[in-house]
Each structure stands twice: as C-alpha cells, then as structure tokens.
Design a protein around this motif. Structure first.
Motif, PDB file in Angstrom:
ATOM      1  N   ALA A  17       0.825  -1.207   0.000  1.00  0.00           N
ATOM      2  CA  ALA A  17       0.000   0.000   0.000  1.00  0.00           C
ATOM      3  C   ALA A  17       0.864   1.263   0.000  1.00  0.00           C
ATOM      4  CB  ALA A  17      -0.937  -0.003   1.200  1.00  0.00           C
ATOM      5  N   ILE A  18       1.922   1.269   0.788  1.00  0.00           N
ATOM      6  CA  ILE A  18       2.810   2.437   0.828  1.00  0.00           C
ATOM      7  C   ILE A  18       3.475   2.645  -0.536  1.00  0.00           C
ATOM      8  CG2 ILE A  18       4.961   3.311   1.826  1.00  0.00           C
ATOM      9  CD1 ILE A  18       4.001   2.145   4.514  1.00  0.00           C
ATOM     10  N   ALA A  19       3.872   1.558  -1.188  1.00  0.00           N
ATOM     11  CA  ALA A  19       4.476   1.675  -2.516  1.00  0.00           C
ATOM     12  C   ALA A  19       3.464   2.203  -3.537  1.00  0.00           C
ATOM     13  CB  ALA A  19       5.030   0.320  -2.961  1.00  0.00           C
ATOM     14  N   GLU A  20       2.223   1.740  -3.461  1.00  0.00           N
ATOM     15  CA  GLU A  20       1.190   2.217  -4.383  1.00  0.00           C
ATOM     16  C   GLU A  20       0.882   3.698  -4.142  1.00  0.00           C
ATOM     17  OE1 GLU A  20      -0.251   0.661  -7.009  1.00  0.00           O
ATOM     18  OE2 GLU A  20       1.163  -0.949  -6.616  1.00  0.00           O
ATOM     19  N   LEU A  21       0.884   4.117  -2.884  1.00  0.00           N
ATOM     20  CA  LEU A  21       0.661   5.531  -2.577  1.00  0.00           C
ATOM     21  C   LEU A  21       1.788   6.388  -3.131  1.00  0.00           C
ATOM     22  CD1 LEU A  21      -0.642   5.199   1.091  1.00  0.00           C
ATOM     23  CD2 LEU A  21      -1.962   5.948  -0.891  1.00  0.00           C
ATOM     24  N   ALA A  22       3.008   5.889  -3.042  1.00  0.00           N
ATOM     25  CA  ALA A  22       4.151   6.639  -3.576  1.00  0.00           C
ATOM     26  C   ALA A  22       4.093   6.719  -5.101  1.00  0.00           C
ATOM     27  CB  ALA A  22       5.454   5.993  -3.126  1.00  0.00           C
ATOM     28  N   LYS A  34       4.800  24.588  -1.606  1.00  0.00           N
ATOM     29  CA  LYS A  34       4.132  23.612  -0.748  1.00  0.00           C
ATOM     30  C   LYS A  34       3.828  22.350  -1.547  1.00  0.00           C
ATOM     31  CE  LYS A  34      -0.494  25.499  -1.406  1.00  0.00           C
ATOM     32  NZ  LYS A  34      -1.691  25.932  -0.741  1.00  0.00           N
ATOM     33  N   LEU A  35       3.395  21.343  -0.847  1.00  0.00           N
ATOM     34  CA  LEU A  35       3.078  20.074  -1.489  1.00  0.00           C
ATOM     35  C   LEU A  35       1.916  20.242  -2.460  1.00  0.00           C
ATOM     36  CD1 LEU A  35       3.156  17.541   1.472  1.00  0.00           C
ATOM     37  CD2 LEU A  35       4.578  17.483  -0.544  1.00  0.00           C
ATOM     38  N   PRO A  36       1.984  19.569  -3.611  1.00  0.00           N
ATOM     39  CA  PRO A  36       0.840  19.627  -4.525  1.00  0.00           C
ATOM     40  C   PRO A  36      -0.330  18.807  -3.972  1.00  0.00           C
ATOM     41  CG  PRO A  36       2.505  18.137  -5.371  1.00  0.00           C
ATOM     42  CD  PRO A  36       3.087  18.783  -4.146  1.00  0.00           C
ATOM     43  N   ARG A  37      -1.512  19.111  -4.464  1.00  0.00           N
ATOM     44  CA  ARG A  37      -2.707  18.363  -4.054  1.00  0.00           C
ATOM     45  C   ARG A  37      -2.527  16.897  -4.455  1.00  0.00           C
ATOM     46  NH1 ARG A  37      -7.933  18.646  -2.626  1.00  0.00           N
ATOM     47  NH2 ARG A  37      -9.408  17.341  -3.746  1.00  0.00           N
ATOM     48  N   TYR A  38      -2.897  16.032  -3.531  1.00  0.00           N
ATOM     49  CA  TYR A  38      -2.715  14.602  -3.751  1.00  0.00           C
ATOM     50  C   TYR A  38      -4.068  13.918  -3.800  1.00  0.00           C
ATOM     51  CZ  TYR A  38      -0.875   9.866  -3.028  1.00  0.00           C
ATOM     52  OH  TYR A  38      -0.567   8.547  -3.158  1.00  0.00           O
ATOM     53  N   GLU A  39      -4.346  13.256  -4.893  1.00  0.00           N
ATOM     54  CA  GLU A  39      -5.574  12.467  -5.026  1.00  0.00           C
ATOM     55  C   GLU A  39      -5.294  11.074  -4.490  1.00  0.00           C
ATOM     56  OE1 GLU A  39      -8.519  13.505  -6.031  1.00  0.00           O
ATOM     57  OE2 GLU A  39      -7.753  15.525  -6.414  1.00  0.00           O
ATOM     58  N   TRP A  40      -5.845  10.774  -3.328  1.00  0.00           N
ATOM     59  CA  TRP A  40      -5.580   9.485  -2.689  1.00  0.00           C
ATOM     60  C   TRP A  40      -6.209   8.363  -3.507  1.00  0.00           C
ATOM     61  CZ3 TRP A  40      -2.233   9.194   1.235  1.00  0.00           C
ATOM     62  CH2 TRP A  40      -1.926  10.375   1.894  1.00  0.00           C
ATOM     63  N   PRO A  41      -5.421   7.378  -3.912  1.00  0.00           N
ATOM     64  CA  PRO A  41      -5.979   6.272  -4.697  1.00  0.00           C
ATOM     65  C   PRO A  41      -6.853   5.368  -3.819  1.00  0.00           C
ATOM     66  CG  PRO A  41      -3.676   5.863  -4.233  1.00  0.00           C
ATOM     67  CD  PRO A  41      -3.986   7.247  -3.716  1.00  0.00           C
TER      68      PRO A  41
END
Length: 167
Positions: A17-22, A34-41
C-alpha cells in the motif's frame, strides 16, 4: 504458525500500500512552495482479492488505513528528500471485533477467541495477582460484548500481546 503468517501478510499488504501511494504521488516541482494536491488512490479496490494474502476484508481495510496514516505522516519529508519511503517491519495484526469473543474459563481464567485465516483460535490470557486489574476491567466486556471496540494482536518476540479497546 498462523499468527506469524498473519503478521507476514499484514506487513506485505502495508508495504504494498505504501508503494502504491508513492507511485500515485505527483511529480515533485522544485519551485513549488508547498506540497501539490494529492488524489488518494482507492487502495481497497486495487488490492482485491485479499484472500491471496490470507486476510479477510476487515483486516485488510484496517491495514490499509494504517499504511495511509503512515504515508501521510512521512509524505512531506519524502517529498523534500529528507527521508526515504517508509517500510513496515512490525505491525499489529488487527482483528475485526465481530470475530472476537472474550469469555470466562471454567478454572477462573479468561479466554480470548478470534478468527484468523479461516480458523478460530482460543488463547488463555495470563492470570495471577499481577493481572487481577486487567481481568476485572474485562468483566464488563464479557457481560456486554457490544462494548468491545477494536482488538489487535502484537508480536513482541517470544510474547504475544493482545490490545483490547472498549467503548
């Protein structure tokens, strides 16, 4: 042995899961403030069927929430290059509360029964004067099972610890 297999499966799912999130992370922009917006899978849909890892759906969902929280906590440092991607080595084995039963033994002890990998396990909790407060705290859960919240089995080398949360 099945507990070890459960911990191994949880560790594999968490690291996957951590690898897929990365992988779903947008490319870093060196000029961004700042960090870009992240679309959580939607990890739960990506990992089906959970049976290939030997986990039921409730346990897999709890492990995925753990992995997302871990990634969310380290995301900024990974993005800035201050640390590498997290790797899960030791994870609690979450138990679905519907599969857990706590009951009194005939000898006066306490039994903890749970389902794991299609099999029901029953563990005798430690007793004696050192554990009298713990057993007294379990009495309301034994009498009213609906108070039982979440449970997890933790590995401490030779010992196994059971975490019980009641509402």
């Amino acid at each position: 042995q099945s507990l070890r297999d459960g911990w191994t499966a949880c560790r594999r799912v968490a690291n996957w899961a951590i690898a897929e999130l990365a992988k779903a992370e947008p490319a870093p922009d060196p000029g961004a403030a700042k960090l870009p917006r992240y679309e959580w899978p939607y990890l739960y849909g990506m990992g089906k069927p959970w049976g290939r890892w030997g986990l039921d759906a409730g346990t897999a969902n709890a492990v995925l929430r753990f992995a997302q929280a871990r990634y969310r906590a380290d995301r900024l440092d990974c993005w800035l290059g201050k640390r590498s991607l997290a790797s899960v080595r030791n994870i609690p084995l979450p138990l679905v509360s519907q599969s857990v039963r706590i009951m009194r033994a005939d000898e006066g002890g306490t039994l903890f029964s749970f389902a794991l990998a299609g099999r029901r396990w029953t563990v005798v909790l430690r007793g004696g004067h050192r554990w009298r407060r713990t057993h007294a705290a379990l009495c309301p859960i034994i009498d009213s099972p609906h108070l039982l919240g979440e449970c997890a089995v933790l590995d401490h080398g030779k010992d196994v610890t059971i975490k019980i949360v009641a509402w």
